[in-house]
Design a protein around this motif. Structure first.
Motif, PDB file in Angstrom:
ATOM      1  N   GLU B  23      19.526 -26.664  73.202  1.00 23.32           N
ATOM      2  CA  GLU B  23      19.853 -27.453  72.007  1.00 23.32           C
ATOM      3  C   GLU B  23      21.315 -27.275  71.577  1.00 23.32           C
ATOM      4  O   GLU B  23      21.916 -28.170  71.005  1.00 23.32           O
ATOM      5  CB  GLU B  23      18.924 -27.052  70.864  1.00 23.32           C
ATOM      6  CG  GLU B  23      18.195 -28.223  70.270  1.00 23.32           C
ATOM      7  CD  GLU B  23      17.194 -27.816  69.214  1.00 23.32           C
ATOM      8  OE1 GLU B  23      17.489 -26.931  68.401  1.00 23.32           O
ATOM      9  OE2 GLU B  23      16.103 -28.403  69.215  1.00 23.32           O
ATOM     10  N   PHE B  26      23.574 -29.844  72.883  1.00 23.09           N
ATOM     11  CA  PHE B  26      23.501 -31.117  72.140  1.00 23.09           C
ATOM     12  C   PHE B  26      24.444 -31.051  70.942  1.00 23.09           C
ATOM     13  O   PHE B  26      25.128 -32.027  70.623  1.00 23.09           O
ATOM     14  CB  PHE B  26      22.068 -31.395  71.696  1.00 23.09           C
ATOM     15  CG  PHE B  26      21.917 -32.717  70.998  1.00 23.09           C
ATOM     16  CD1 PHE B  26      21.944 -33.900  71.713  1.00 23.09           C
ATOM     17  CD2 PHE B  26      21.790 -32.781  69.619  1.00 23.09           C
ATOM     18  CE1 PHE B  26      21.837 -35.130  71.071  1.00 23.09           C
ATOM     19  CE2 PHE B  26      21.672 -33.998  68.970  1.00 23.09           C
ATOM     20  CZ  PHE B  26      21.691 -35.171  69.703  1.00 23.09           C
ATOM     21  N   GLY B  27      24.477 -29.888  70.295  1.00 19.70           N
ATOM     22  CA  GLY B  27      25.394 -29.692  69.172  1.00 19.70           C
ATOM     23  C   GLY B  27      26.852 -29.836  69.589  1.00 19.70           C
ATOM     24  O   GLY B  27      27.664 -30.401  68.855  1.00 19.70           O
ATOM     25  N   LEU B  30      27.526 -33.484  70.088  1.00 25.13           N
ATOM     26  CA  LEU B  30      27.571 -34.110  68.762  1.00 25.13           C
ATOM     27  C   LEU B  30      28.937 -33.891  68.114  1.00 25.13           C
ATOM     28  O   LEU B  30      29.572 -34.843  67.642  1.00 25.13           O
ATOM     29  CB  LEU B  30      26.447 -33.535  67.894  1.00 25.13           C
ATOM     30  CG  LEU B  30      26.437 -33.863  66.409  1.00 25.13           C
ATOM     31  CD1 LEU B  30      26.256 -35.362  66.197  1.00 25.13           C
ATOM     32  CD2 LEU B  30      25.319 -33.105  65.699  1.00 25.13           C
ATOM     33  N   ASP B  31      29.396 -32.649  68.104  1.00 24.37           N
ATOM     34  CA  ASP B  31      30.695 -32.341  67.488  1.00 24.37           C
ATOM     35  C   ASP B  31      31.851 -33.027  68.215  1.00 24.37           C
ATOM     36  O   ASP B  31      32.818 -33.451  67.599  1.00 24.37           O
ATOM     37  CB  ASP B  31      30.930 -30.827  67.475  1.00 24.37           C
ATOM     38  CG  ASP B  31      30.049 -30.137  66.435  1.00 24.37           C
ATOM     39  OD1 ASP B  31      29.579 -30.835  65.511  1.00 24.37           O
ATOM     40  OD2 ASP B  31      29.810 -28.932  66.549  1.00 24.37           O
ATOM     41  N   ARG B  34      31.129 -37.230  67.708  1.00 25.97           N
ATOM     42  CA  ARG B  34      30.720 -37.802  66.419  1.00 25.97           C
ATOM     43  C   ARG B  34      31.782 -38.722  65.822  1.00 25.97           C
ATOM     44  O   ARG B  34      31.503 -39.878  65.506  1.00 25.97           O
ATOM     45  CB  ARG B  34      30.396 -36.666  65.454  1.00 25.97           C
ATOM     46  CG  ARG B  34      30.007 -37.115  64.046  1.00 25.97           C
ATOM     47  CD  ARG B  34      29.989 -35.930  63.096  1.00 25.97           C
ATOM     48  NE  ARG B  34      31.243 -35.214  63.175  1.00 25.97           N
ATOM     49  CZ  ARG B  34      31.345 -33.886  63.371  1.00 25.97           C
ATOM     50  NH1 ARG B  34      30.281 -33.127  63.462  1.00 25.97           N
ATOM     51  NH2 ARG B  34      32.529 -33.304  63.461  1.00 25.97           N
ATOM     52  N   ASN B  35      33.016 -38.221  65.696  1.00 21.73           N
ATOM     53  CA  ASN B  35      34.055 -39.006  65.021  1.00 21.73           C
ATOM     54  C   ASN B  35      34.387 -40.302  65.753  1.00 21.73           C
ATOM     55  O   ASN B  35      34.455 -41.371  65.134  1.00 21.73           O
ATOM     56  CB  ASN B  35      35.315 -38.157  64.847  1.00 21.73           C
ATOM     57  CG  ASN B  35      35.130 -37.091  63.786  1.00 21.73           C
ATOM     58  OD1 ASN B  35      34.050 -36.960  63.198  1.00 21.73           O
ATOM     59  ND2 ASN B  35      36.150 -36.311  63.541  1.00 21.73           N
ATOM     60  N   VAL B  38      31.442 -42.767  65.323  1.00 22.50           N
ATOM     61  CA  VAL B  38      31.330 -43.342  63.971  1.00 22.50           C
ATOM     62  C   VAL B  38      32.491 -44.314  63.720  1.00 22.50           C
ATOM     63  O   VAL B  38      32.292 -45.402  63.179  1.00 22.50           O
ATOM     64  CB  VAL B  38      31.303 -42.239  62.884  1.00 22.50           C
ATOM     65  CG1 VAL B  38      31.332 -42.860  61.493  1.00 22.50           C
ATOM     66  CG2 VAL B  38      30.059 -41.372  63.024  1.00 22.50           C
ATOM     67  N   HIS B  39      33.697 -43.937  64.154  1.00 27.08           N
ATOM     68  CA  HIS B  39      34.858 -44.816  63.937  1.00 27.08           C
ATOM     69  C   HIS B  39      34.722 -46.125  64.707  1.00 27.08           C
ATOM     70  O   HIS B  39      35.059 -47.200  64.206  1.00 27.08           O
ATOM     71  CB  HIS B  39      36.147 -44.092  64.335  1.00 27.08           C
ATOM     72  CG  HIS B  39      36.481 -42.970  63.404  1.00 27.08           C
ATOM     73  ND1 HIS B  39      37.439 -42.030  63.675  1.00 27.08           N
ATOM     74  CD2 HIS B  39      35.964 -42.625  62.194  1.00 27.08           C
ATOM     75  CE1 HIS B  39      37.511 -41.159  62.679  1.00 27.08           C
ATOM     76  NE2 HIS B  39      36.615 -41.501  61.783  1.00 27.08           N
ATOM     77  N   ALA B  55      25.275 -44.484  64.057  1.00 26.20           N
ATOM     78  CA  ALA B  55      25.699 -43.353  64.898  1.00 26.20           C
ATOM     79  C   ALA B  55      24.582 -42.306  64.980  1.00 26.20           C
ATOM     80  O   ALA B  55      24.348 -41.724  66.043  1.00 26.20           O
ATOM     81  CB  ALA B  55      26.968 -42.727  64.334  1.00 26.20           C
ATOM     82  N   GLN B  56      23.891 -42.104  63.860  1.00 28.24           N
ATOM     83  CA  GLN B  56      22.771 -41.154  63.874  1.00 28.24           C
ATOM     84  C   GLN B  56      21.672 -41.645  64.818  1.00 28.24           C
ATOM     85  O   GLN B  56      21.087 -40.868  65.553  1.00 28.24           O
ATOM     86  CB  GLN B  56      22.203 -40.992  62.456  1.00 28.24           C
ATOM     87  CG  GLN B  56      23.224 -40.404  61.485  1.00 28.24           C
ATOM     88  CD  GLN B  56      22.688 -39.242  60.691  1.00 28.24           C
ATOM     89  OE1 GLN B  56      21.504 -39.168  60.439  1.00 28.24           O
ATOM     90  NE2 GLN B  56      23.556 -38.326  60.318  1.00 28.24           N
ATOM     91  N   PHE B  59      22.626 -40.874  68.403  1.00 24.85           N
ATOM     92  CA  PHE B  59      22.373 -39.478  68.781  1.00 24.85           C
ATOM     93  C   PHE B  59      20.871 -39.177  68.863  1.00 24.85           C
ATOM     94  O   PHE B  59      20.437 -38.412  69.728  1.00 24.85           O
ATOM     95  CB  PHE B  59      23.057 -38.524  67.802  1.00 24.85           C
ATOM     96  CG  PHE B  59      24.543 -38.398  68.042  1.00 24.85           C
ATOM     97  CD1 PHE B  59      25.017 -37.855  69.225  1.00 24.85           C
ATOM     98  CD2 PHE B  59      25.459 -38.846  67.112  1.00 24.85           C
ATOM     99  CE1 PHE B  59      26.391 -37.741  69.472  1.00 24.85           C
ATOM    100  CE2 PHE B  59      26.831 -38.739  67.340  1.00 24.85           C
ATOM    101  CZ  PHE B  59      27.294 -38.189  68.526  1.00 24.85           C
TER     102      PHE B  59
END
Lengths: 131, 192
Positions: B23, B26-27, B30-31, B34-35, B38-39, B55-56, B59
């Motif tokens: 897991e 996955f983090g 994500l990090d 993510r940006n 989303v952008h 975006a959520q 993921f």
């Protein structure tokens, strides 16, 4: 005025140059061409303005709570998907316990009946002996 | 599609670890993404809360399908394919609904507080850019955003949009032609 570089399938060279993504050798060749090609020169000038305009459009920062909310959703979905399995297991367990209990109570009744029969038999023996 | 993976993709390695139950990996993914995700979605749908929700969902879908993950392309290709699919669906559903402006947040990155006049000029210019992007057909818009802001190559954009490289070249040519016509005056004519 019409340059073969300005078509749908060839203008990627100009776009890459404009974005600074063309390798040095190709960039040099293109620069020489642009010096003598007004059409490509105008294309690049216009494209540079588009890039500059798009660069001013900044996306807002992502919420600080983004990761937390996502993990909550992930945990919830995992929990939600586990509920039917847990429910099925619970039903099976309750059924087993109930069945086991009813079997046990039937055994207890049989045992009491046998004991009563034995007592009655003993009493009959006692009566017979007394006579 | 495997041919698209020209160099070892560290994200693919991380995703394979996620598939095996790690897991933490996955983090990391994500990090890392993510940006940019989303952008990209923000510029596609032009609505901040919606872009974060989408975006959520991207993921969540990645996590949900981890068990069946096969590295047939770069991780970002897969991620942006899901994102583009969701964004195009959302745009289709919201065709007539215009999002509220949230221009205030844009100023958080500025060095100093702008004057009212500067702010109005900036907002007007920004609105022009947003309108110009929004006026593009959905696929052209996605192609431009991936090309300009994600700095993707034509081959990767083609994989994301599930079309040919030649089709992507045509999409970008026509999209930039429209943008040049609508935005070219801004740099020479505007002030900031």
């Amino acid at each position: 005025m019409n340059c073969p570089l300005l078509s749908e399938q060839t203008s990627d060279v100009l776009l890459d140059y404009s974005a600074g993504r063309l390798d040095a050798a190709r960039a040099t060749t293109l620069q020489k061409h642009v010096l003598v090609c007004d059409a490509c020169s105008a294309f690049l000038a216009g494209q540079a303005e588009v890039w500059a305009a798009l660069d001013t459009w900044k996306a807002p920062p992502v919420s600080i709570s983004f990761n937390r909310r996502l993990w909550q959703k992930l945990r919830f979905r995992i929990w939600k998907s586990a509920v039917p399995v847990a429910a099925a297991a619970l039903i099976i367990m309750i059924g087993f316990v109930y069945d086991h209990k009813s079997q046990k109570s039937q055994m207890e009744i049989d045992q009491v009946e046998r004991t009563l029969d034995d007592i009655q038999l003993l009493r009959q023996f006692d009566v017979a002996r007394a006579l | 599609m495997i041919s698209a993976v020209s160099a070892p993709d560290p994200d693919v390695y991380l995703m394979l670890r996620v598939r095996d139950g790690d897991e933490d990996c996955f983090g990391v993914l994500l990090d890392k993404h993510r940006n940019s995700l989303v952008h990209f979605l923000y510029r596609m749908v032009q609505d901040q809360p919606v872009s974060e929700e989408l975006a959520q969902e991207v993921f969540l879908r990645i996590y949900r399908s981890r068990a069946s993950y096969e590295p047939t392309a770069r991780f970002t290709t897969w991620m942006f394919r899901i994102a583009t699919h969701l964004a195009l669906n959302w745009l289709r559903d919201q065709k007539n609904a215009r999002s509220e402006e949230r221009l205030d947040e844009q100023w958080e990155v500025a060095d100093r507080k702008p004057s009212v006049e500067q702010r109005m000029v900036y907002q007007a210019r920004l609105q022009e850019i947003r309108d110009a992007i929004a006026s593009l057909p959905d696929k052209q818009r996605a192609a431009v955003l991936m090309h300009k802001y994600q700095e993707m190559e034509y081959s990767q954009i083609a994989l994301v949009l599930e079309s040919s490289e030649s089709a992507v070249k045509s999409l970008l040519f026509r999209a930039y032609e429209t943008l040049r016509a609508r935005l070219a005056h801004m740099v020479t004519g505007g002030t900031r």
